[in-house]
Design a protein around this motif. Structure first.
Motif, short mmCIF file in Angstrom:
data_model
loop_
_atom_site.label_atom_id
_atom_site.label_comp_id
_atom_site.label_asym_id
_atom_site.label_seq_id
_atom_site.Cartn_x
_atom_site.Cartn_y
_atom_site.Cartn_z
N VAL A 88 36.05 -17.59 -36.27
CA VAL A 88 34.83 -16.63 -36.47
C VAL A 88 34.97 -16.17 -38.06
N CYS A 99 40.17 -17.47 -32.94
CA CYS A 99 40.09 -16.64 -31.90
C CYS A 99 41.53 -17.00 -31.22
N GLU A 103 40.65 -14.69 -26.07
CA GLU A 103 39.39 -14.15 -26.65
C GLU A 103 38.41 -15.52 -27.11
N SER A 106 32.00 -14.38 -30.62
CA SER A 106 30.68 -13.76 -30.12
C SER A 106 29.46 -14.80 -30.49
N GLU A 107 28.43 -14.48 -29.86
CA GLU A 107 27.32 -15.57 -30.17
C GLU A 107 27.05 -15.76 -31.59
N ASP A 108 27.00 -14.79 -32.47
CA ASP A 108 26.99 -15.20 -33.94
C ASP A 108 28.12 -15.70 -34.71
N ARG A 109 29.37 -15.84 -33.89
CA ARG A 109 30.58 -16.29 -34.46
C ARG A 109 30.94 -15.01 -35.52
N SER A 110 30.43 -13.94 -35.57
CA SER A 110 31.22 -12.97 -36.29
C SER A 110 32.42 -12.19 -36.08
N CYS A 112 35.82 -12.16 -32.73
CA CYS A 112 36.21 -12.38 -31.55
C CYS A 112 36.30 -11.36 -30.62
N ILE A 113 35.93 -11.84 -29.28
CA ILE A 113 35.61 -10.80 -28.14
C ILE A 113 36.75 -11.34 -27.18
N LYS A 127 34.55 -20.73 -25.67
CA LYS A 127 34.01 -19.95 -24.60
C LYS A 127 35.13 -19.26 -23.46
#
Length: 129
Positions: A88, A99, A103, A106-110, A112-113, A127
């Motif tokens: 990201v 990540c 983790e 995020s969809e926009d690769r901004s 790590c979730i 994913k």
């Protein structure tokens, strides 16, 4: 004005011009900034590179790479390229960050979730599964 080059231009002290001759082998000319460099004001200063995370725009300004992208050294830092899968970058970041385990980007690769409860992700994974 004499001696002041406009934004996006620099002085070339040995310009390749049609009027070169044995008597006048060197010419000075106002030329565009070198590839990958900018100058955003009039003056005698040389063109400079954009700060990390930014790319040149028309030789006169620097713009931040969008989230999930960074300047590409393979393209003289003139274009922004997507981060590799599992990595990201925030807007204007100079490099991508992988990540960690658990983790995913995020969809926009901004950013790590954390994976939802019951799902996992390997380090640098794209994913949660």
């Amino acid at each position: 004005e004499h001696g002041l080059w406009p934004p996006g231009q620099r002085l070339d002290r040995d310009a390749q011009v049609d009027m070169r001759s044995k008597k006048y082998p060197k010419w000075e000319a106002c030329v565009p900034c070198q590839s990958g460099k900018v100058k955003n004001h009039s003056g005698i200063e040389e063109c400079s590179t954009c700060p990390g995370g930014y790319i040149p725009l028309n030789g006169t300004s620097c713009v931040a790479c969008e989230a999930g992208t960074t300047p590409s050294p393979d393209h003289n830092n003139e274009i922004c390229m997507p981060c590799p899968i599992g990595s990201v970058a925030g807007s204007g970041n100079a490099s991508c960050t992988p990540c960690e385990a658990g983790e995913a980007p995020s969809e926009d690769r901004s950013l790590c979730i954390l994976c939802a409860s019951g799902s996992v992700a390997r380090p640098r994974s794209g994913k949660c599964r």
